[in-house]
Design a protein around this motif. Structure first.
Motif, PDB file in Angstrom:
ATOM      1  N   UNK A 115       0.821  -1.202   0.000  1.00  0.00           N
ATOM      2  CA  UNK A 115       0.000   0.000   0.000  1.00  0.00           C
ATOM      3  C   UNK A 115       0.863   1.264   0.000  1.00  0.00           C
ATOM      4  N   UNK A 116       0.537   2.172  -0.908  1.00  0.00           N
ATOM      5  CA  UNK A 116       1.150   3.511  -0.955  1.00  0.00           C
ATOM      6  C   UNK A 116       0.012   4.479  -1.251  1.00  0.00           C
ATOM      7  N   UNK A 117      -0.713   4.841  -0.201  1.00  0.00           N
ATOM      8  CA  UNK A 117      -1.940   5.609  -0.350  1.00  0.00           C
ATOM      9  C   UNK A 117      -1.814   6.988   0.292  1.00  0.00           C
ATOM     10  N   UNK A 118      -2.637   7.922  -0.178  1.00  0.00           N
ATOM     11  CA  UNK A 118      -2.811   9.210   0.477  1.00  0.00           C
ATOM     12  C   UNK A 118      -1.503   9.922   0.761  1.00  0.00           C
ATOM     13  N   UNK A 119      -1.296  10.227   2.055  1.00  0.00           N
ATOM     14  CA  UNK A 119      -0.071  10.908   2.455  1.00  0.00           C
ATOM     15  C   UNK A 119       1.174  10.101   2.163  1.00  0.00           C
ATOM     16  N   UNK A 120       1.052   8.773   2.155  1.00  0.00           N
ATOM     17  CA  UNK A 120       2.183   7.928   1.772  1.00  0.00           C
ATOM     18  C   UNK A 120       2.553   8.137   0.318  1.00  0.00           C
ATOM     19  N   UNK A 121       1.526   8.297  -0.520  1.00  0.00           N
ATOM     20  CA  UNK A 121       1.763   8.608  -1.937  1.00  0.00           C
ATOM     21  C   UNK A 121       2.458   9.962  -2.050  1.00  0.00           C
ATOM     22  N   UNK A 122       2.024  10.937  -1.234  1.00  0.00           N
ATOM     23  CA  UNK A 122       2.648  12.249  -1.255  1.00  0.00           C
ATOM     24  C   UNK A 122       4.110  12.205  -0.856  1.00  0.00           C
ATOM     25  N   UNK A 123       4.429  11.376   0.142  1.00  0.00           N
ATOM     26  CA  UNK A 123       5.818  11.211   0.562  1.00  0.00           C
ATOM     27  C   UNK A 123       6.644  10.631  -0.588  1.00  0.00           C
ATOM     28  N   UNK A 124       6.108   9.608  -1.241  1.00  0.00           N
ATOM     29  CA  UNK A 124       6.822   8.994  -2.365  1.00  0.00           C
ATOM     30  C   UNK A 124       7.014   9.994  -3.500  1.00  0.00           C
ATOM     31  N   UNK A 125       5.971  10.791  -3.780  1.00  0.00           N
ATOM     32  CA  UNK A 125       6.054  11.764  -4.865  1.00  0.00           C
ATOM     33  C   UNK A 125       7.075  12.855  -4.576  1.00  0.00           C
ATOM     34  N   UNK A 126       7.287  13.174  -3.297  1.00  0.00           N
ATOM     35  CA  UNK A 126       8.267  14.201  -2.928  1.00  0.00           C
ATOM     36  C   UNK A 126       9.699  13.702  -3.063  1.00  0.00           C
ATOM     37  N   UNK A 127       9.876  12.386  -3.153  1.00  0.00           N
ATOM     38  CA  UNK A 127      11.222  11.817  -3.298  1.00  0.00           C
ATOM     39  C   UNK A 127      11.750  12.040  -4.714  1.00  0.00           C
ATOM     40  N   UNK A 128      13.060  11.948  -4.855  1.00  0.00           N
ATOM     41  CA  UNK A 128      13.691  12.130  -6.161  1.00  0.00           C
ATOM     42  C   UNK A 128      13.460  10.949  -7.090  1.00  0.00           C
TER      43      UNK A 128
END
Length: 268
Positions: A115-128
């Motif tokens: 699972x990579x949902x919601x705020x977790x998705x946002x964290x992943x998207x902020x990564x390089x």
């Protein structure tokens, strides 16, 4: 020697070994959902890794080998997001965490399973960079909860994922698989299984950690400046890039090339 420090009562663990930092979400009973304390701790944990522990690259992952993160811990919402005032304060903490990842001096890599949902998705998207395995599932369920996703996180996702797929995720709240996201370029690679993902992530991390830190910081600033269309960042990248020519690492790089050996960079 590994340097480790716990944050948010052990739910966020920062560690560094050989220049490779890791930031791990430890909330396995709730699919590594991010509590309010964890959101607040993310900037401090990144500061610890980059400034105190000497990380040259940081890998973000969920504990347990099952899920990256289910996003914000909804079980806290009756307290931390009960009305407009508390919700605004909560979102400021979310934004501070996204910004800390986005603006980290060193490259960041999201290693995504499950699972990579919601705020977790946002964290992943902020990564390089983002790598996943076949189990990865992505969703932004804010609209199904009656919430709006933070605008700065939408920017990260739009830049990383593209227009149409971002709209689909935001408007429908429906999940997509790693393979469904593959054409968008959101994922650098889809690895084969848990061991395959770890191998690929650490191969990239070791290659980054071996390079000159000032050069990496200048490159990261330049990429951000272009993707965010930010002239201030571009100026900062130009100044930092110019400083590499006077650095000890540049002298070491030239010497190592002439002597046919691996350079040993110190970030100076």
């Amino acid at each position: 020697m590994t340097t480790t420090q716990d944050f948010a009562e052990g739910k966020l663990v920062a560690a560094c070994d050989g220049g490779i930092g890791t930031l791990t979400f430890h909330n396995e009973p709730r699919k590594n959902a991010i509590t309010a304390a964890m959101w607040r701790a993310i900037p401090r944990a990144l500061h610890f890794l980059t400034v105190e522990a000497g990380a040259r690259v940081i890998i973000l992952a969920g504990a347990g080998g099952q899920d990256f993160s289910a996003g914000a811990d909804i079980s806290e919402f009756e307290t931390v997001r009960k009305d407009a005032e508390t919700a605004r304060a909560y979102e400021l903490e979310n934004s501070a965490a996204f910004r800390a990842i986005r603006a980290a001096r060193v490259p960041t890599i999201a290693a995504i399973r499950g699972i990579c949902y919601g705020g977790g998705f946002g964290i992943a998207a902020a990564c390089d960079m983002r790598l996943a395995d076949e189990t990865a599932r992505f969703a932004i369920p804010a609209a199904r909860l009656g919430l709006a996703y933070p605008a700065d996180a939408v920017q990260d996702i739009l830049l990383a994922l593209g227009n149409q797929t971002t709209r689909k995720l935001l408007y429908t709240g429906l999940p997509l698989t790693a393979r469904e996201l593959e054409p968008s370029g959101f994922l650098l690679q889809i690895a084969d299984g848990v061991e395959g993902l770890e191998k690929e992530v650490f191969t990239i991390a070791r290659a980054i950690a071996a390079n000159a830190p000032i050069s990496l910081a200048a490159s990261k600033l330049a990429v951000r400046a272009v993707t965010e269309n930010d002239n201030v960042l571009m100026s900062e990248a130009e100044v930092l890039g110019a400083s590499t020519f006077e650095s000890a690492d540049y002298a070491e790089g030239r010497a190592a090339f002439a002597e046919r050996r691996k350079p040993v960079f110190k970030g100076a």
